[in-house]
Design an enzyme around this catalytic site. Structure first.
Site: not given
Ligand SMILES: Cc1cc2nc3c(=O)[nH]c(=O)nc-3n(C[C@H](O)[C@H](O)[C@H](O)COP(=O)(O)O)c2cc1C
Length: 303
Positions: A45, A129, A164, A192, A243
């Site tokens: 996290k 961020c 990232k 995201t 995704g």
């Molecule tokens: C609930 C949630 C919390 C997230 N927290 C972080 C975070 O703390 N740091 C980070 O770099 N990305 C964070 N992300 C982004 C994910 O690591 C990832 O880059 C993004 O969700 C795309 O992948 P996915 O479509 O498989 O979810 C978070 C995503 C979700 C859904």
């Protein structure tokens, strides 16, 4: 059984699948479901210098084929991570990527510096961020800011540094090139995509933060496109995500150029997803007679 191992920045992963930051905590709850050492790695996290309580609820909204989140980097702070969470994870046979964030380049560097004397394997610097000093624009949305924060973190760490990237930009390849030039050892993408939902009965946004980050299967084609563009623009490894919910998705992202794959939102609908995805990848490789997963990286044949 195909050879599922990959190497990213000199670090050996027994398989390419890594739960993405923010969806897997520090792994403890999932260890009740499967041994963590079935995973290639874990991205922890997002951790900041001090404890953060995150944004007000509601912080999650469902959408067709995906979700919006505005958790707001809730985390216990880097000292707690180093004292309590990291030692536990380091007893597991998997690569630990410490995902870090901050609201100024100095803060990011301070967090990274604290990890220098630990045995964490890699640092994943989240540049999505907002840079408080620069009026709140995300570091990852300008080549100059992305390069500056990368340079500051590079200066304090010899650990493999994965930056990232945010997809909320005009040219993610340009941002990738600027962080490569600033000293990144690898890039990971996508974070995201900024989204919004409104409850039409109240007229209020569903998220208390009004807007949030979109992820899940709906963003997969965007991730494939961006991973492909970035892999063609830089000479450092790319870790892909966005995704992914099946072995076929992970293979597709690796064909686009990813050396390893993170799994995020899919874990909320299937907590076993990362382990299932490794098995599905292996089955596909066997069915094609491909002996090593490394052989598919970047093999897309564009028209
Ligand atoms: C609930 C949630 C919390 C997230 N927290 C972080 C975070 O703390 N740091 C980070 O770099 N990305 C964070 N992300 C982004 C994910 O690591 C990832 O880059 C993004 O969700 C795309 O992948 P996915 O479509 O498989 O979810 C978070 C995503 C979700 C859904």
């Amino acid at each position: 059984m195909a050879d599922m191992s990959v190497k990213v920045c000199g670090v050996d992963f027994k398989n390419p699948i890594i739960p993405a930051s923010g969806v897997f905590g520090y792994g403890r709850e999932y260890e009740e479901l499967f041994p963590l050492d079935k995973l290639g790695g874990i991205a922890t996290k997002g951790t900041t210098l001090h404890l953060r309580t995150g944004n007000l609820a509601p912080r999650i909204a469902e959408t067709p084929s995906g979700m919006l989140n505005s958790v707001g980097l809730q985390n216990p702070g880097i000292d707690h991570f180093i004292e309590t969470e990291l030692p536990y994870l380091l007893t597991k046979d998997l690569v630990v990527l410490a995902n870090i964030a901050g609201s100024t380049p100095d803060e990011c560097a301070e967090v990274a510096a604290k990890l220098e004397d630990t045995d964490v394997h890699m640092i994943e610097l989240n540049i999505s961020c907002p840079n408080v000093k620069q009026g709140g624009a995300a570091f990852g949305t300008s080549c100059e800011m992305a390069a500056e924060v990368t340079k500051r973190v590079r200066a304090v760490t010899k650990k493999p540094l994965v930056v990232k990237l945010s997809p909320n930009v005009t040219s993610i390849a340009d941002i990738a090139k600027s962080v490569e030039a600033a000293g990144a050892d690898a890039v990971s993408l996508i974070n995201t995509l900024l989204g919004m939902r409104i409850d039409i009965n109240t007229g209020r946004p569903i998220l208390r933060n009004n807007v949030g980050g979109m992820s899940g299967p709906a963003v997969f084609p965007i991730a494939v496109r961006m991973v492909w563009q970035v892999a063609n623009a830089v000479n450092i490894p790319v870790i892909g995500m966005g995704g992914v919910s099946s072995g076929r998705d992970a293979i597709e992202l690796m064909m686009a150029g990813a050396s390893a794959v993170q799994v995020g939102a899919a874990i909320f609908t299937d907590p076993y997803a990362p382990v299932r995805i490794v098995e599905e990848m292996n089955d596909w490789l066997n069915s094609k007679g491909i002996s090593s997963v490394k052989d598919i990286i970047g093999t897309v044949k564009p028209w």
